[in-house]
Design a protein around this motif. Sequence first.
Motif, PDB file in Angstrom:
ATOM      1  N   TRP A 184       0.721  -1.459  -0.590  1.00 61.64           N
ATOM      2  CA  TRP A 184       0.233  -0.175   0.015  1.00 61.64           C
ATOM      3  C   TRP A 184       0.554   0.892  -0.027  1.00 61.64           C
ATOM      4  CZ3 TRP A 184      -1.715  -4.616   2.260  1.00 61.64           C
ATOM      5  CH2 TRP A 184      -2.642  -5.121   1.892  1.00 61.64           C
ATOM      6  N   ASP A 185       0.696   2.202  -0.771  1.00 58.26           N
ATOM      7  CA  ASP A 185       1.430   3.083  -1.195  1.00 58.26           C
ATOM      8  C   ASP A 185       0.428   3.957   0.224  1.00 58.26           C
ATOM      9  OD1 ASP A 185       2.550   2.846  -3.303  1.00 58.26           O
ATOM     10  OD2 ASP A 185       0.617   3.703  -4.829  1.00 58.26           O
ATOM     11  N   PHE A 186       1.691   4.870  -0.061  1.00 58.64           N
ATOM     12  CA  PHE A 186       1.452   6.319   1.458  1.00 58.64           C
ATOM     13  C   PHE A 186      -0.430   7.109   1.877  1.00 58.64           C
ATOM     14  CE2 PHE A 186       1.380  10.472   3.582  1.00 58.64           C
ATOM     15  CZ  PHE A 186       1.551   9.949   5.094  1.00 58.64           C
ATOM     16  N   GLU A 187      -0.561   7.149   0.857  1.00 56.15           N
ATOM     17  CA  GLU A 187      -2.537   7.599   0.786  1.00 56.15           C
ATOM     18  C   GLU A 187      -3.005   6.328   0.606  1.00 56.15           C
ATOM     19  OE1 GLU A 187      -1.155   7.168  -3.617  1.00 56.15           O
ATOM     20  OE2 GLU A 187      -0.224   8.266  -1.560  1.00 56.15           O
ATOM     21  N   GLU A 188      -2.306   5.508   0.299  1.00 55.61           N
ATOM     22  CA  GLU A 188      -3.628   4.761   0.892  1.00 55.61           C
ATOM     23  C   GLU A 188      -3.987   3.287   2.390  1.00 55.61           C
ATOM     24  OE1 GLU A 188      -3.299   1.790  -3.884  1.00 55.61           O
ATOM     25  OE2 GLU A 188      -1.923   1.339  -2.188  1.00 55.61           O
ATOM     26  N   THR A 189      -4.817   2.815   2.707  1.00 57.51           N
ATOM     27  CA  THR A 189      -5.704   2.175   3.517  1.00 57.51           C
ATOM     28  C   THR A 189      -5.262   0.705   3.602  1.00 57.51           C
ATOM     29  OG1 THR A 189      -6.874   4.418   4.443  1.00 57.51           O
ATOM     30  CG2 THR A 189      -6.542   2.487   5.711  1.00 57.51           C
ATOM     31  N   GLY A 190      -4.353   0.151   4.371  1.00 61.20           N
ATOM     32  CA  GLY A 190      -4.624  -1.683   3.949  1.00 61.20           C
ATOM     33  C   GLY A 190      -5.310  -1.796   4.846  1.00 61.20           C
ATOM     34  N   SER A 191      -5.074  -3.760   5.341  1.00 62.91           N
ATOM     35  CA  SER A 191      -5.324  -3.548   6.898  1.00 62.91           C
ATOM     36  C   SER A 191      -5.202  -5.197   6.564  1.00 62.91           C
ATOM     37  CB  SER A 191      -7.446  -3.861   6.579  1.00 62.91           C
ATOM     38  OG  SER A 191      -7.596  -4.681   5.650  1.00 62.91           O
ATOM     39  N   ASP A 192      -4.813  -6.593   7.548  1.00 62.91           N
ATOM     40  CA  ASP A 192      -4.262  -7.190   8.239  1.00 62.91           C
ATOM     41  C   ASP A 192      -5.941  -8.074   7.058  1.00 62.91           C
ATOM     42  OD1 ASP A 192      -2.100  -6.853   9.464  1.00 62.91           O
ATOM     43  OD2 ASP A 192      -3.310  -6.877  11.354  1.00 62.91           O
ATOM     44  N   GLU A 193      -7.021  -8.478   7.140  1.00 64.82           N
ATOM     45  CA  GLU A 193      -8.329  -8.829   6.775  1.00 64.82           C
ATOM     46  C   GLU A 193      -7.832  -9.170   4.815  1.00 64.82           C
ATOM     47  OE1 GLU A 193     -12.709  -9.292   6.008  1.00 64.82           O
ATOM     48  OE2 GLU A 193     -12.011  -7.913   7.095  1.00 64.82           O
ATOM     49  N   THR A 194      -7.204  -7.435   4.395  1.00 65.22           N
ATOM     50  CA  THR A 194      -7.317  -6.884   2.757  1.00 65.22           C
ATOM     51  C   THR A 194      -5.810  -8.209   2.373  1.00 65.22           C
ATOM     52  OG1 THR A 194      -8.373  -4.749   3.112  1.00 65.22           O
ATOM     53  CG2 THR A 194      -7.915  -5.883   0.978  1.00 65.22           C
ATOM     54  N   LEU A 195      -5.543  -7.510   3.167  1.00 61.93           N
ATOM     55  CA  LEU A 195      -3.220  -8.823   3.320  1.00 61.93           C
ATOM     56  C   LEU A 195      -4.053 -10.112   3.360  1.00 61.93           C
ATOM     57  CD1 LEU A 195      -0.902  -9.180   2.943  1.00 61.93           C
ATOM     58  CD2 LEU A 195      -0.792  -9.031   5.432  1.00 61.93           C
ATOM     59  N   ARG A 196      -4.342 -10.758   4.050  1.00 56.88           N
ATOM     60  CA  ARG A 196      -5.018 -12.285   4.095  1.00 56.88           C
ATOM     61  C   ARG A 196      -5.773 -12.480   2.308  1.00 56.88           C
ATOM     62  NH1 ARG A 196      -5.902 -11.391   9.754  1.00 56.88           N
ATOM     63  NH2 ARG A 196      -7.801 -10.790   9.460  1.00 56.88           N
ATOM     64  N   THR A 197      -6.607 -11.671   2.626  1.00 56.40           N
ATOM     65  CA  THR A 197      -7.097 -12.384   0.914  1.00 56.40           C
ATOM     66  C   THR A 197      -6.650 -12.065  -0.107  1.00 56.40           C
ATOM     67  OG1 THR A 197      -9.388 -11.606   1.806  1.00 56.40           O
ATOM     68  CG2 THR A 197      -9.563 -10.982  -0.856  1.00 56.40           C
ATOM     69  N   TYR A 198      -5.291 -11.346   0.118  1.00 58.32           N
ATOM     70  CA  TYR A 198      -4.502 -11.366  -1.541  1.00 58.32           C
ATOM     71  C   TYR A 198      -3.324 -12.655  -1.548  1.00 58.32           C
ATOM     72  CZ  TYR A 198      -5.850  -6.468  -2.642  1.00 58.32           C
ATOM     73  OH  TYR A 198      -6.109  -5.424  -2.703  1.00 58.32           O
ATOM     74  N   ILE A 199      -3.386 -12.602   0.287  1.00 60.93           N
ATOM     75  CA  ILE A 199      -2.491 -13.943  -0.160  1.00 60.93           C
ATOM     76  C   ILE A 199      -3.271 -14.999   0.258  1.00 60.93           C
ATOM     77  CG2 ILE A 199      -1.351 -15.559   1.871  1.00 60.93           C
ATOM     78  CD1 ILE A 199      -0.302 -12.992   2.820  1.00 60.93           C
ATOM     79  N   LYS A 200      -4.439 -15.556   0.125  1.00 51.98           N
ATOM     80  CA  LYS A 200      -5.239 -16.593  -0.093  1.00 51.98           C
ATOM     81  C   LYS A 200      -5.747 -16.492  -1.686  1.00 51.98           C
ATOM     82  CE  LYS A 200     -10.032 -18.152   0.958  1.00 51.98           C
ATOM     83  NZ  LYS A 200     -11.341 -17.902   0.955  1.00 51.98           N
ATOM     84  N   ASN A 201      -5.720 -15.595  -2.607  1.00 52.44           N
ATOM     85  CA  ASN A 201      -6.035 -15.305  -3.870  1.00 52.44           C
ATOM     86  C   ASN A 201      -4.839 -15.931  -5.180  1.00 52.44           C
ATOM     87  OD1 ASN A 201      -8.108 -14.484  -3.712  1.00 52.44           O
ATOM     88  ND2 ASN A 201      -8.035 -12.162  -4.675  1.00 52.44           N
ATOM     89  N   LEU A 202      -3.972 -15.677  -3.910  1.00 49.96           N
ATOM     90  CA  LEU A 202      -1.962 -16.066  -4.425  1.00 49.96           C
ATOM     91  C   LEU A 202      -1.760 -17.565  -4.536  1.00 49.96           C
ATOM     92  CD1 LEU A 202      -0.110 -14.370  -6.060  1.00 49.96           C
ATOM     93  CD2 LEU A 202       1.557 -14.081  -3.752  1.00 49.96           C
TER      94      LEU A 202
END
Length: 224
Positions: A184-202
């Motif tokens: 996530w870039d500085f102006e973006e807001t990420g979350s642990d839940e979203t990170l887990r989703t990307y890892i699950k997709n990968l």
Amino acid sequence: MPKAKLLLLEDDTSLSETVCEFLVSKDYDVIPVYDGKEAEVAIYETRFDLLLLDVNVPLLNGFQLLSRLRLEGKTTPAIFLTSLNAIEDVEEGYESGCDDYLRKPFALKELLFRIETLLKREFFHTPQARLRIDEHVEYDTATHQLYIDQKIVQLQNKEAKLLKLFLQKKNEIISHETLMEHLWDFEETGSDETLRTYIKNLRKIIGKERIVSLKKLGYKFTLA
């Protein structure tokens, strides 16, 4: 962003102190060591972004040390800083696996330029353009495209960035914090839940067993 961590192998304590002070002032984290064995232990215990290696040092010289590391599959970029200036020495340095060779005496500013140039590279010491993930899956380090059974697989932007980071740091533990900063870039807001989703997709694309979750530590990407 976390500071780049550099190892400096230099047995001249005065020069070591000078180089360390300069690089620390440029916002690098520098660990000084003074003989080849001490350097070898430090490299096994700590993940460095770059190695700065003198050659004529006690116990294990720089050429021997880097040759060992390359044979063991360690791809950390390395610059030799040495007074050995014969073309045969330069040849031996590159044959042992270095990425750059800087003759002493050198200007600190030139060293900085070379460090910055190397750290901008994305993959080091990859024998082929394509990294083999398993018998069906490959990643092209030049085009940053994923292939499954020789066919291109389109990844979403964040998933592509995630895979690239995993491959750059294969078999290393990558913390949640590092993954979040990378995706996530500085102006973006990420979350642990979203990170887990990307890892699950990968995982669905390249295999669940490739991305290992380590509780409270992060994730590790393993190759076949």
